[in-house]
Design an enzyme around this catalytic site. Structure first.
Site, PDB file in Angstrom:
ATOM      1  N   LYS A 107       0.808  -1.221   0.000  1.00 30.06           N
ATOM      2  CA  LYS A 107       0.000   0.000   0.000  1.00 30.06           C
ATOM      3  C   LYS A 107       0.843   1.274   0.000  1.00 30.06           C
ATOM      4  CE  LYS A 107      -4.046  -2.196   2.055  1.00 30.06           C
ATOM      5  NZ  LYS A 107      -3.606  -3.594   2.263  1.00 30.06           N
TER       6      LYS A 107
HETATM    7  C1  LIG Z   1      -4.401  -4.631   1.730  1.00 26.47           C
HETATM    8  C2  LIG Z   1      -3.701  -5.916   1.640  1.00 26.47           C
HETATM    9  C3  LIG Z   1      -4.140  -6.941   0.765  1.00 26.47           C
HETATM   10  C4  LIG Z   1      -5.417  -6.844  -0.036  1.00 26.47           C
HETATM   11  O1  LIG Z   1      -5.371  -5.918  -1.070  1.00 26.47           O
HETATM   12  P1  LIG Z   1      -6.724  -5.415  -1.786  1.00 26.47           P
HETATM   13  O2  LIG Z   1      -6.284  -4.428  -2.800  1.00 26.47           O
HETATM   14  O3  LIG Z   1      -7.572  -4.810  -0.698  1.00 26.47           O
HETATM   15  O4  LIG Z   1      -7.371  -6.628  -2.375  1.00 26.47           O
HETATM   16  C5  LIG Z   1      -3.376  -8.094   0.660  1.00 26.47           C
HETATM   17  N1  LIG Z   1      -2.253  -8.252   1.400  1.00 26.47           N
HETATM   18  C6  LIG Z   1      -1.810  -7.301   2.256  1.00 26.47           C
HETATM   19  C7  LIG Z   1      -0.584  -7.567   3.046  1.00 26.47           C
HETATM   20  C8  LIG Z   1      -2.506  -6.108   2.403  1.00 26.47           C
HETATM   21  O5  LIG Z   1      -2.065  -5.181   3.258  1.00 26.47           O
END
Ligand SMILES: *Cc1c(COP(=O)(O)O)cnc(C)c1O
Length: 429
Positions: A107
């Protein structure tokens, strides 16, 4: 480039307005009016382009003229300040490592891009500010805190459930200072989320220009398309159909991949791999979208019962199962299967996958049985150290502490404890 609301009951807006508002006035998610394929020459010579050049060409049509070219390039350079390695795990299977950023979560890219866009839009505002509210169960908060740190004209308030996030995660949220403030909520994640939702609807808080920094916001969602271009660049010379498996929670990441395919990126198939939260796998079985309350699992960043971005995916597949069937699968896996996969990946290949990546690996393996000639990539969305409570005992190893994490461990936590919405509101002022 304009964005329309998927509830079809709000005016079309520019990139700038969509980023500032987050959600349309009819509560719909914004979606780009057009997706224009990139020229063939771009794909033919992608191996000669830097990641920053690729990202610029990919995102420019979605930003349009609201950010000048030079400034957009600067934002991209600040966003992509780390690597995205494609690592061979076993024959035909690769891990696309998205965890080399400042908070070691994928993210980071979306958070850094969005913060700098908001900062640019605020450049001429003397007194008015945007306030970003984030409820987090762990990973999102840290990436947002780090991504928005020091960005002019943006205040960030992060709400997290007391005792429910790991020590590392809590330190990533509470030790930065400056424009980042943390609230420790006496409750669970849903209580944090409810307070944030209530605040958005609260007329008394209008002056704060509240916005959210989760993947409903197009500036956090769209830059995730970059990952798929980078992996294609790395694997193109093998000349095989490419399958991507995304460990999915709110389905923002995979949805950005589908946009990349619409832009002409040669992706043969998408796999949305989920934990026990199986709303989408059930939808693909019977065509009924029936969200359930979220269930707790060891891949907790994907504990989402009603994935917020799935509506965008339905838009692209015209909500038609026969269209989904062509290049989209979704499989669900239990914690027991996830643990077993982590062990197999480590024992057979010496690769350390954390639970989210392992779910991605499982989905990929399943789809590769249908398409044996293809090349598979699973997205590894977090560094194993973020889930050391599971990784270390499962694999019987001790993980080394990366520099990014070591840096926060000896810093003092600063946060305000709250319990009620009124306390939250008083804090916001
Ligand atoms: C947020 C997150 C996900 C999921 O991603 P999305 O875009 O919400 O499907 C998967 N793995 C980790 C470690 C995350 O922080």
């Amino acid at each position: 480039m304009k964005y329309y609301s998927l509830n079809h009951n709000a005016p079309k807006v520019s990139f700038q307005e969509a980023v500032i508002q987050g959600l349309a006035s009819d509560k719909g998610l914004y979606f780009p009016e057009t997706i224009t394929p990139l020229p063939q020459a771009f794909f033919d010579s992608i191996e000669n382009l830097s990641n920053q050049e690729i990202a610029f060409q990919a995102i420019q049509q979605f930003v349009g003229d609201v950010i000048p070219e030079g400034k957009l390039k600067e934002i991209i350079a600040e966003t992509l300040c780390f690597d995205f390695p494609v690592v061979a795990v076993e024959n035909g299977i690769y891990s696309l490592e998205l965890f080399h950023g400042p908070t070691m979560a994928f993210k980071d890219v979306g958070a850094r891009f969005m913060s700098r866009c908001l900062g640019y839009f605020n450049k001429d505002q003397k007194d008015s500010k945007n306030t970003v509210l984030v409820a987090t169960s762990g990973d999102t908060g840290g990436a947002v805190a780090s991504g928005f740190l020091g960005v002019k004209g943006v205040e960030v308030v992060i709400l997290y459930p007391s005792g429910k996030v790991s020590d590392i995660q809590e330190r990533q949220l509470t030790t930065l200072g400056q424009n980042i403030r943390a609230l420790e909520v006496d409750g669970v994640f849903d209580d944090c989320q409810d307070m944030v939702k209530k605040a958005f609807l609260d007329a008394d808080l209008k002056h704060l220009h509240l916005t959210s920094a989760n993947s409903i916001n197009i500036a956090r969602w769209l830059p995730q398309m970059f990952y798929f271009f980078f992996a294609y660049k790395a694997l193109k010379n093998q000349n095989k159909p490419l399958i991507f498996s995304c460990p999915s929670g709110n389905f923002g990441n995979i949805c950005a991949g589908i946009i990349a395919k619409k832009m002409g990126l040669p992706i043969a198939h998408f796999v949305a791999s989920t934990n026990a939260n199986d709303t989408v796998p059930r939808f693909l079985e019977n065509g009924i979208y029936d969200p359930k309350p979220s269930k707790a699992t060891i891949s907790n960043a994907m504990d989402v019962g009603n994935p917020s971005n799935f509506i965008r995916i339905q838009e692209m597949y015209q909500n038609d199962l026969t269209q989904f069937d062509k290049d989209f699968s979704s499989f669900t896996f239990t914690d027991t299967q996830t643990i077993a996969a982590m062990k197999t990946i480590y024992d057979t290949n010496g690769y350390i996958a954390e639970p989210h990546g392992a779910v991605g690996y499982l989905g990929l393996q399943k789809e590769l049985q249908n398409q044996p000639g293809a090349l598979g990539v699973f997205l590894e969305t977090a560094h194993p150290i973020k889930f050391l409570d599971i990784v270390e005992p499962t694999l019987g190893i001790k993980l080394a502490l990366p520099a990014q994490i070591e840096g926060v461990l000896n810093k003092e936590k600063v946060r305000t404890a709250i319990k009620t919405y009124d306390q939250f509101k008083a804090f916001l002022g």
